[in-house]
Structures are given as structure tokens and as C-alpha cells.
Motif scaffolding. Structure first.
Motif, PDB file in Angstrom:
ATOM      1  N   ASP A  98       1.534   6.562  -6.939  1.00 20.60           N
ATOM      2  CA  ASP A  98       0.415   7.385  -7.400  1.00 20.60           C
ATOM      3  C   ASP A  98       0.756   8.874  -7.359  1.00 20.60           C
ATOM      4  O   ASP A  98       0.229   9.665  -8.138  1.00 20.60           O
ATOM      5  N   LEU A  99       1.647   9.245  -6.437  1.00 19.50           N
ATOM      6  CA  LEU A  99       2.064  10.659  -6.352  1.00 19.50           C
ATOM      7  C   LEU A  99       3.305  10.923  -7.201  1.00 19.50           C
ATOM      8  O   LEU A  99       3.822  12.042  -7.211  1.00 19.50           O
TER       9      LEU A  99
ATOM     10  N   LYS B 155      -2.527   6.114   3.347  1.00 17.99           N
ATOM     11  CA  LYS B 155      -2.738   7.264   2.466  1.00 17.99           C
ATOM     12  C   LYS B 155      -2.455   8.572   3.218  1.00 17.99           C
ATOM     13  O   LYS B 155      -1.802   9.476   2.690  1.00 17.99           O
ATOM     14  N   GLU B 156      -2.906   8.636   4.457  1.00 17.73           N
ATOM     15  CA  GLU B 156      -2.687   9.849   5.259  1.00 17.73           C
ATOM     16  C   GLU B 156      -1.199  10.053   5.537  1.00 17.73           C
ATOM     17  O   GLU B 156      -0.680  11.166   5.417  1.00 17.73           O
TER      18      GLU B 156
ATOM     19  N   LYS C  69       2.179   1.707  -3.525  1.00 17.88           N
ATOM     20  CA  LYS C  69       1.119   2.170  -4.426  1.00 17.88           C
ATOM     21  C   LYS C  69       0.868   3.672  -4.232  1.00 17.88           C
ATOM     22  O   LYS C  69       0.836   4.447  -5.199  1.00 17.88           O
ATOM     23  N   GLN C  70       0.734   4.080  -2.978  1.00 15.93           N
ATOM     24  CA  GLN C  70       0.414   5.494  -2.702  1.00 15.93           C
ATOM     25  C   GLN C  70       1.549   6.408  -3.156  1.00 15.93           C
ATOM     26  O   GLN C  70       1.327   7.503  -3.669  1.00 15.93           O
TER      27      GLN C  70
ATOM     28  N   VAL D  25       1.306   9.026   3.760  1.00 14.68           N
ATOM     29  CA  VAL D  25       1.999   9.399   2.518  1.00 14.68           C
ATOM     30  C   VAL D  25       1.658  10.841   2.115  1.00 14.68           C
ATOM     31  O   VAL D  25       2.548  11.636   1.816  1.00 14.68           O
ATOM     32  N   HIS D  26       0.388  11.178   2.148  1.00 12.72           N
ATOM     33  CA  HIS D  26      -0.001  12.516   1.703  1.00 12.72           C
ATOM     34  C   HIS D  26       0.456  13.600   2.680  1.00 12.72           C
ATOM     35  O   HIS D  26       0.857  14.685   2.262  1.00 12.72           O
TER      36      HIS D  26
ATOM     37  N   GLU E 181       0.835  -1.208   0.000  1.00 20.23           N
ATOM     38  CA  GLU E 181       0.000   0.000   0.000  1.00 20.23           C
ATOM     39  C   GLU E 181       0.872   1.261   0.000  1.00 20.23           C
ATOM     40  O   GLU E 181       0.563   2.231  -0.710  1.00 20.23           O
TER      41      GLU E 181
END
Lengths: 111, 111
Positions: free
Chosen positions: A40-41, A82-83, A36-37, A85-86, A33
């Protein structure tokens, strides 16, 4: 530095019935995961997320550490990636709610 | 920070005949030697050496990275561990002769 952020996810596994262990939960799924994240960025050349062995933070795992900051995250669930990573990886904002309580870890480990 | 130095040693293994891989050489023996040298100096509560998966530095492996500095060492042999521990880990003096040439790595990886 080769990577601006280097993320290690514990994927260690122990025999059933012995000490609790991050990798028995969802270590490998966490690595996938994160990858992937990050991809994606479009950050996958400068940032690496990968497997690691035991980081001796088992009691508050699944465990993730982000270097060079050395921030340990604990009880990390797939939905948290996701949090992290972002916020942290892309924007240098540490996700305080997931930061491992190292004092609590010490207490748990001294029992 | 949980560890003043956190050392990750690649112990990855791939199927024989595929891409060169650190762990096939002596990854696990390196981890054991780091642990021994660190323990011998009484530094094993504040410093951790451990297994890690592939760090994408295979061409110049066996690979070791020391955080929080993010110094990658390449082609690390068992006989090099004592020097890394006594110089870098215990005294913050990077062992320049073993530092991985990241430019060379890029060239090898682009072939």
C-alpha cells in the motif's frame, strides 16, 4: 543490500499441547498483513516481509524481527502491523511499545 | 541485538514443474549443517541459523542471508557451509566467491 528492510515473521507451528508457538496464533496472517501494508505504501520492491521458522523467542511471541537493525517485536497483533510499517519501516522510528523485552525473555526461558 | 549473526536459509518448496525453488534442493540439510558447524564452534547461544520462506532470490539459490550485514550467498552447497561459518560467522570475513550477484539476479528475474 538487497532489501533496505527485511522483516521475518515466525510462522512456526508445534504439536498442540507442547511449548507455546508463534505460528499457532496468527503468524501467516501477520505475514499477509505486512505484505499488504508495505504494498500500500509502494515499498514492496525494496522491502520484504516473509515467513520464517522459530527464532527462539516463543515465550514473547508472536515474534517479528526487522533487519538490518535486528529489532525484535513481541506479542505482535494484526492491529499492530500498520504502526510498525508506517513508523519503523517507512520512517525508521522504532515502535518502542512493541519492542521485545530480551531480559524478560531470558528469565522466562530459564524457568 | 539478540543475535550477533542471524542466518536465514530458504527452505521454501513449490509444486514440481513450477518456478525453481531453493528448498527443493537441500534447504533443510543446509540448516542442519549450519547448526552443526555453529555448535561445534560453541557459538550457538549468540548466533542463530534457521529456516525461512522464499527470499525472492530463487534463480540463484539455494539462498542464505546473513544479518545484520545483509550478505546474500547464492548456490550454496553443503560443502560450503563450513567455510561460511568459519570465515564469515566466526571471523567477519565475507566469503566473496559465494556472494550472490544481485545484478545477475535482476537480469534473470526480468526475463
Amino acid at each position: 543490500m538487497k532489501y533496505t528492510k527485511h522483516i521475518f515473521v515466525c510462522t512456526n507451528q508445534r504439536a498442540l499441547g507442547t511449548r507455546i508457538c508463534c505460528g499457532e496464533q496468527h503468524g501467516l496472517a501477520l505475514v499477509a498483513e505486512f505484505k499488504k501494508q508495505i504494498k500500500d505504501l509502494g515499498l514492496n520492491t525494496e522491502i520484504r516481509a516473509q515467513r520464517a521458522g522459530c527464532m527462539e523467542t516463543c515465550e514473547l511471541g508472536p515474534s517479528v524481527v526487522v533487519y538490518p537493525e535486528g529489532v525484535f517485536y513481541g506479542k505482535v497483533q494484526l492491529a499492530d502491523v500498520k504502526e510498525i510499517v508506517h513508523e519503523h519501516i517507512a520512517n525508521d522510528r522504532i515502535v518502542e511499545r512493541l519492542v521485545m523485552d530480551l531480559q524478560k525473555l531470558k528469565e522466562l526461558q530459564s524457568k
